[in-house]
Design an enzyme around this catalytic site. Sequence first.
Site, mmCIF file in Angstrom:
data_model
loop_
_atom_site.group_PDB
_atom_site.id
_atom_site.type_symbol
_atom_site.label_atom_id
_atom_site.label_comp_id
_atom_site.label_asym_id
_atom_site.label_seq_id
_atom_site.Cartn_x
_atom_site.Cartn_y
_atom_site.Cartn_z
ATOM 1 N N CYS B 87 0.954 -1.134 -0.090
ATOM 2 C CA CYS B 87 0.185 0.251 -0.036
ATOM 3 C C CYS B 87 0.966 1.368 -0.133
ATOM 4 O O CYS B 87 1.399 1.689 -0.975
ATOM 5 C CB CYS B 87 -0.917 -0.006 1.341
ATOM 6 S SG CYS B 87 -2.296 1.293 1.265
ATOM 7 N N HIS B 195 -3.492 -5.444 1.220
ATOM 8 C CA HIS B 195 -2.815 -6.001 2.562
ATOM 9 C C HIS B 195 -2.883 -7.318 2.761
ATOM 10 O O HIS B 195 -3.833 -7.470 3.729
ATOM 11 C CB HIS B 195 -3.575 -5.066 3.491
ATOM 12 C CG HIS B 195 -3.342 -3.693 3.523
ATOM 13 N ND1 HIS B 195 -2.134 -2.888 4.302
ATOM 14 C CD2 HIS B 195 -4.021 -2.654 2.955
ATOM 15 C CE1 HIS B 195 -2.298 -1.620 4.010
ATOM 16 N NE2 HIS B 195 -3.465 -1.341 3.347
ATOM 17 N N GLU B 197 -1.396 -8.721 5.178
ATOM 18 C CA GLU B 197 -1.201 -8.717 6.635
ATOM 19 C C GLU B 197 -2.511 -8.695 7.355
ATOM 20 O O GLU B 197 -2.753 -9.057 8.371
ATOM 21 C CB GLU B 197 -0.294 -7.766 7.297
ATOM 22 C CG GLU B 197 -0.782 -6.366 7.428
ATOM 23 C CD GLU B 197 -0.797 -5.617 6.136
ATOM 24 O OE1 GLU B 197 -0.393 -6.389 4.926
ATOM 25 O OE2 GLU B 197 -0.953 -4.463 6.352
#
Lengths: 91, 234
Positions: B87, B195, B197
């Site tokens: 990002c 993302h 994560e």
Amino acid sequence: MAPTQRFTLLVEVQLRAGISDPQGATIERALPGIGLDGVSRVRAGKAFRFELSADDEAAALLLGTQVAERVLANPVIEDATVTVTGPAVAG
Amino acid sequence: MAARMGVVVFPGTNCEYDAIRAVEALGGEADLVWHGTTEVTGYDALVLPGGFAHGDYLRPGAIARFSPVMAAVARFAADGGPVVGICNGFQVLTEAGLLPGALQKNRGLRFLCMPVAIRVESADSVLTEGVVAGTVLSIPINHFEGNYTCDEATLAQLRSERRVVLRYVDNPNGSVDGIAGICNEGRNVVGLMPHPERASDALLGSVDGLVLIEALLGAALRSRSLRCAPPAVA
């Protein structure tokens, strides 16, 4: 010897031709809604004003261009126009 | 032997602990690396996480590229070390010239925060090795400036060299060619808008990001052995 003259500069940053400009397009679409007709080719950009020290106007333009090209504009998508607008404002 | 990740933190970064949590969930180790650091040693891979580095002032990543740590990140990448920008980290890597192109405001000018379907297009990168091309993952995006753009020559090169690593199944933001992630020529620097994560635990709604982080941990360990290998015997 350090340059003694101070200049005021204007840098205008615009998206390059062919790069889509969602902000400009949105503004353009909004205008007829408030009766402002016939406006086209709206492009959104940024303007920066600053002062710098240089020996003469040509040197001021050169330094301002470095500021514009290395920091203020992303050359992948933007063009910068640099103008020396005059001597620095006193005070 | 756990892979050791450096997670680079700029003023305004806000996904660093998410990244560490995901790495640790897979048995890796991770440290925060402050942006004022001029050396990054002892790491097997670097992650530039999401957020708003330096407030995203001027342009996302435009100030972060001048942070002292970025010269060290560039050296690490030049040595073949795996570097992943997620990002805002992707935006920083493009501004720094470690990846081509730029990320513009989303088509439609909406901040987009939602899970999207991402297709793995190439298994040949530090973030996707071992993941079968064509695999579709559900991973969240969370950005205003994720609209990937580049000139036609760059796009042709990215395609012919199979450096488009991830594509959106349904393009949410206007990115050219539906690009969600790319890699550099060495395939050790990857930038992506989604993302992974945030898709690393069933509680978060998806575990699909784990295969990418696992791939990165594997690449990190291999990179360590390559970069620390004793000189070959003649």
